[in-house]
Motif scaffolding. Structure first.
Motif, short mmCIF file in Angstrom:
data_model
loop_
_atom_site.label_atom_id
_atom_site.label_comp_id
_atom_site.label_asym_id
_atom_site.label_seq_id
_atom_site.Cartn_x
_atom_site.Cartn_y
_atom_site.Cartn_z
N ASP A 1 0.83 -1.21 0.00
CA ASP A 1 0.00 0.00 0.00
C ASP A 1 0.86 1.25 0.00
O ASP A 1 0.60 2.19 -0.75
CB ASP A 1 -0.94 0.02 1.20
CG ASP A 1 -2.04 -1.02 1.10
OD1 ASP A 1 -2.29 -1.51 -0.03
OD2 ASP A 1 -2.64 -1.34 2.15
N ARG A 2 1.87 1.26 0.84
CA ARG A 2 2.76 2.42 0.92
C ARG A 2 3.51 2.63 -0.40
O ARG A 2 3.68 3.75 -0.85
CB ARG A 2 3.73 2.22 2.09
CG ARG A 2 4.52 3.44 2.44
CD ARG A 2 5.26 3.22 3.74
NE ARG A 2 6.08 4.37 4.05
CZ ARG A 2 7.16 4.32 4.78
NH1 ARG A 2 7.56 3.17 5.31
NH2 ARG A 2 7.86 5.41 5.00
N TYR A 3 3.95 1.53 -1.03
CA TYR A 3 4.65 1.65 -2.30
C TYR A 3 3.72 2.20 -3.38
O TYR A 3 4.11 3.08 -4.15
CB TYR A 3 5.26 0.31 -2.75
CG TYR A 3 5.95 0.47 -4.09
CD1 TYR A 3 7.10 1.23 -4.20
CD2 TYR A 3 5.43 -0.10 -5.24
CE1 TYR A 3 7.72 1.42 -5.43
CE2 TYR A 3 6.04 0.08 -6.47
CZ TYR A 3 7.19 0.85 -6.56
OH TYR A 3 7.79 1.05 -7.76
N ARG A 4 2.48 1.73 -3.43
CA ARG A 4 1.51 2.26 -4.41
C ARG A 4 1.29 3.75 -4.18
O ARG A 4 1.22 4.53 -5.13
CB ARG A 4 0.18 1.51 -4.32
CG ARG A 4 0.09 0.32 -5.25
CD ARG A 4 -1.33 -0.24 -5.34
NE ARG A 4 -1.86 -0.71 -4.08
CZ ARG A 4 -1.55 -1.89 -3.53
NH1 ARG A 4 -0.72 -2.71 -4.12
NH2 ARG A 4 -2.07 -2.24 -2.37
N GLU A 5 1.18 4.16 -2.92
CA GLU A 5 1.02 5.58 -2.60
C GLU A 5 2.25 6.37 -3.03
O GLU A 5 2.13 7.46 -3.59
CB GLU A 5 0.78 5.76 -1.10
CG GLU A 5 -0.57 5.29 -0.64
CD GLU A 5 -0.71 5.31 0.88
OE1 GLU A 5 0.15 5.92 1.57
OE2 GLU A 5 -1.67 4.71 1.39
N ARG B 1 4.40 5.61 -5.38
CA ARG B 1 4.45 5.66 -6.84
C ARG B 1 3.44 6.67 -7.38
O ARG B 1 3.72 7.44 -8.29
CB ARG B 1 4.17 4.28 -7.41
CG ARG B 1 4.70 4.15 -8.79
CD ARG B 1 4.98 2.73 -9.17
NE ARG B 1 5.48 2.84 -10.52
CZ ARG B 1 4.77 2.55 -11.60
NH1 ARG B 1 3.59 2.07 -11.52
NH2 ARG B 1 5.29 2.75 -12.79
N GLY B 2 2.25 6.70 -6.81
CA GLY B 2 1.23 7.68 -7.21
C GLY B 2 1.66 9.10 -6.91
O GLY B 2 1.48 10.01 -7.72
N ALA B 3 2.24 9.30 -5.72
CA ALA B 3 2.71 10.63 -5.36
C ALA B 3 3.88 11.06 -6.25
O ALA B 3 3.96 12.23 -6.65
CB ALA B 3 3.13 10.65 -3.88
N LEU B 4 4.77 10.14 -6.56
CA LEU B 4 5.90 10.46 -7.45
C LEU B 4 5.39 10.85 -8.83
O LEU B 4 5.84 11.84 -9.41
CB LEU B 4 6.85 9.26 -7.52
CG LEU B 4 8.15 9.46 -8.27
CD1 LEU B 4 8.97 10.58 -7.68
CD2 LEU B 4 8.94 8.15 -8.27
N ARG B 5 4.44 10.09 -9.36
CA ARG B 5 3.86 10.43 -10.67
C ARG B 5 3.21 11.81 -10.62
O ARG B 5 3.39 12.62 -11.53
CB ARG B 5 2.84 9.38 -11.08
CG ARG B 5 2.18 9.69 -12.43
CD ARG B 5 1.10 8.68 -12.76
NE ARG B 5 1.66 7.40 -13.09
CZ ARG B 5 1.93 7.00 -14.33
NH1 ARG B 5 1.68 7.79 -15.34
NH2 ARG B 5 2.42 5.81 -14.56
N ALA B 6 2.44 12.08 -9.58
CA ALA B 6 1.78 13.38 -9.45
C ALA B 6 2.80 14.51 -9.34
O ALA B 6 2.62 15.58 -9.94
CB ALA B 6 0.85 13.38 -8.23
N ALA B 7 3.89 14.28 -8.60
CA ALA B 7 4.92 15.31 -8.46
C ALA B 7 5.60 15.58 -9.79
O ALA B 7 5.85 16.74 -10.15
CB ALA B 7 5.95 14.89 -7.41
N VAL B 8 5.89 14.52 -10.55
CA VAL B 8 6.52 14.69 -11.86
C VAL B 8 5.61 15.48 -12.79
O VAL B 8 6.06 16.39 -13.49
CB VAL B 8 6.90 13.32 -12.47
CG1 VAL B 8 7.28 13.44 -13.93
CG2 VAL B 8 8.04 12.70 -11.68
#
Length: 161
Positions: free
Chosen positions: A136-140, A142-149
Motif C-alpha cells: 500500500d505504501r509503495y503504491r502511494e 508511486r502515485g505521489a511520485l507520478r503526481a509530483a513529476v
C-alpha cells in the motif's frame, strides 16, 4: 559563504536531504542497480545514458525526435546515443514506412533481449520496493511520485544540463 556555514549546510543536507538530493539519489540508485543486474545478464556494455533510447523504444521502431521528446533530451544528444547504440549492436536505423524521408530507430535482437531483461529487472525492483515499504505504501509512493513529476513545469531542452 563562510567555511563553517558551508559545513553546516552540508551536514544539514546530509541529515535532511531536500527533494533535489532525494530525487537524484533515488534515480542514481535505481540506475546503478538496473545496470548492475543487466551486466550480470550479459549486457555489460550498456550504460545509464542508453536508457534514454532503450527505455522508450518500441519493438517496431520509434522516430529519433519522438525518443528525444519522451526522454527530455535534445535531438543532438539523442543522435549521439543512437549512434553509440548502433555501434554496440542494440539498434539500427531504417526508413520509416509511413514516411520514407524519416528514419526509425529499431531494436536489433540484442536490443530486444536487453529491453525484455531490463523490463523484468524493473518489475523485480518494484516488487522488492513493495516488499520493503509495504504494498500500500509503495503504491502511494508511486502515485505521489507520478503526481509530483506531472506537477512540475516542462523543463524542455536537454535534461543533461
Amino acid at each position: 559563504m563562510s567555511r563553517s556555514t558551508q559545513q553546516d549546510r552540508s551536514t544539514r543536507k546530509e541529515l535532511d536531504p531536500d527533494l533535489g538530493i532525494l530525487a537524484v539519489q533515488f534515480a542514481a540508485g535505481l540506475q546503478r542497480e538496473l545496470f548492475r543486474r543487466a551486466a550480470e545478464d550479459g549486457f555489460d556494455d550498456a550504460r545509464p545514458r542508453h536508457g534514454a533510447v532503450l527505455a522508450y523504444l518500441d519493438a517496431d521502431g520509434t522516430r529519433p525526435g519522438e525518443l528525444a521528446r519522451l526522454a527530455g533530451r535534445n535531438k543532438q544528444t539523442m543522435g549521439a546515443i543512437i549512434d553509440e547504440l548502433e555501434r554496440l549492436g542494440y539498434v539500427r536505423r531504417t526508413p520509416d514506412p509511413a514516411d520514407r524521408r524519416a528514419k526509425l530507430v529499431v531494436p536489433t535482437e540484442r536490443g530486444l533481449r536487453f529491453m525484455a531483461v531490463t523490463d523484468g529487472i524493473v518489475e523485480a525492483i518494484e516488487r522488492e520496493l513493495g516488499d520493503a515499504l509495504g504494498q500500500d505504501r509503495y503504491r502511494e509512493f508511486r502515485g505521489a511520485l507520478r503526481a509530483a513529476v506531472t506537477a512540475l513545469p516542462e523543463a524542455g531542452g536537454d535534461a543533461e544540463g
